[in-house]
Design a protein around this motif. Structure first.
Motif, short mmCIF file in Angstrom:
data_model
loop_
_atom_site.label_atom_id
_atom_site.label_comp_id
_atom_site.label_asym_id
_atom_site.label_seq_id
_atom_site.Cartn_x
_atom_site.Cartn_y
_atom_site.Cartn_z
N LEU A 2 -4.28 -1.79 5.59
CA LEU A 2 -3.30 -2.82 5.92
C LEU A 2 -2.49 -3.10 4.66
O LEU A 2 -3.06 -3.32 3.59
CB LEU A 2 -4.01 -4.10 6.37
N ALA A 3 -1.18 -3.08 4.80
CA ALA A 3 -0.30 -3.37 3.66
C ALA A 3 0.70 -4.44 4.06
O ALA A 3 1.22 -4.43 5.17
CB ALA A 3 0.43 -2.11 3.21
N GLY A 21 2.00 -3.70 7.99
CA GLY A 21 1.62 -2.63 8.90
C GLY A 21 0.31 -1.99 8.56
O GLY A 21 -0.35 -2.34 7.58
N LEU A 22 -0.07 -1.03 9.40
CA LEU A 22 -1.27 -0.22 9.22
C LEU A 22 -0.84 1.22 9.01
O LEU A 22 0.03 1.72 9.72
CB LEU A 22 -2.17 -0.27 10.46
N TRP A 23 -1.49 1.89 8.06
CA TRP A 23 -1.24 3.30 7.79
C TRP A 23 -2.57 4.04 7.83
O TRP A 23 -3.61 3.47 7.49
CB TRP A 23 -0.60 3.49 6.42
N PRO A 30 -8.50 -2.63 3.18
CA PRO A 30 -8.95 -1.65 4.18
C PRO A 30 -8.81 -2.24 5.58
O PRO A 30 -9.08 -3.41 5.80
CB PRO A 30 -10.42 -1.44 3.83
N GLY A 31 -8.35 -1.41 6.52
CA GLY A 31 -8.23 -1.82 7.91
C GLY A 31 -9.30 -1.15 8.74
O GLY A 31 -10.19 -0.49 8.22
N THR A 39 -6.54 -1.54 -3.70
CA THR A 39 -7.76 -1.66 -2.92
C THR A 39 -8.42 -0.29 -2.87
O THR A 39 -7.90 0.68 -3.40
CB THR A 39 -7.50 -2.21 -1.50
N ARG A 40 -9.56 -0.22 -2.22
CA ARG A 40 -10.23 1.06 -1.96
C ARG A 40 -10.48 1.18 -0.47
O ARG A 40 -10.82 0.20 0.19
CB ARG A 40 -11.56 1.15 -2.70
N ALA A 41 -10.32 2.41 0.06
CA ALA A 41 -10.58 2.67 1.48
C ALA A 41 -10.97 4.12 1.64
O ALA A 41 -10.28 5.01 1.14
CB ALA A 41 -9.35 2.36 2.32
#
Length: 182
Positions: free
Chosen positions: A96-97, A105-107, A89-90, A46-48
């Motif tokens: 978000l993975a 989880g969220l990183w 992306p979160g 993904t892209r973030a």
């Protein structure tokens, strides 16, 4: 397009994929553009926040960014040793993975620090971020039918508003140089 596609996603009207060891984008006009090479083992992407995130079979997640002739790579910390099955992306500079073992989880991006980690049974197959009733809720589900909902409102609320809410719940205050129960 390619002989072997190992990961793909659609972001802002473009298809982003890893195919035959290359990171490619294809736009709505069917224009194919090579973004660079991709290491072996990529199964999600993904892209973030200007970063490309690559998820691997061994659970590693790498953030990469190319700024002209230089390239930067950062690994997310504390990911499980299980294939990445979901990347998106979160809220507020997070990613978000989800993983094949049900972990999700969220990183932080680009810091790579874990901010939320949970475990369900079965491979994470779906995740939806939704604004509901003044908050942001994350809904996740696994291939075995387990699901979870997490309130991520703290990630999107303005700092002062969040601190007022926290202070309103704390039953101890500092007064006259010592803690006082309210």
């Amino acid at each position: 397009v390619a002989r072997r596609v190992t990961a793909f996603t659609r972001i802002q009207g473009r298809l982003l994929m890893v195919a035959d060891g290359q990171l490619l984008t294809i736009d709505d006009a069917d224009q194919r553009r090579v973004q660079g090479t991709a290491p072996p083992g990529v199964v999600a992407l993904t892209r973030a926040r200007g970063w490309t995130l690559l998820g691997f079979r061994d659970g590693a997640i790498e953030l990469t960014r190319s700024d002209g002739p230089t390239s930067t790579a950062i690994r997310l910390r504390s990911t499980p040793a299980s294939a990445v099955t979901y990347l998106a992306p979160g809220p507020a500079g997070t990613v978000l993975a989800g993983f094949a073992n049900g972990h999700y989880g969220l990183w932080s991006v680009p810091g790579g620090t874990p901010l939320l980690q949970r475990q369900l049974h079965g491979q994470l197959t779906a995740a939806v971020l939704r604004a509901e009733g003044g908050s942001t809720l994350l809904h996740v589900a696994t291939a075995l039918g387990q699901h979870d909902t997490v309130d991520l409102g703290a990630f999107v609320r303005p700092y002062c508003e969040l601190m007022r809410a926290i202070w309103g719940r704390v039953s101890v205050a500092w007064s006259g140089g010592r803690p006082v129960v309210r």
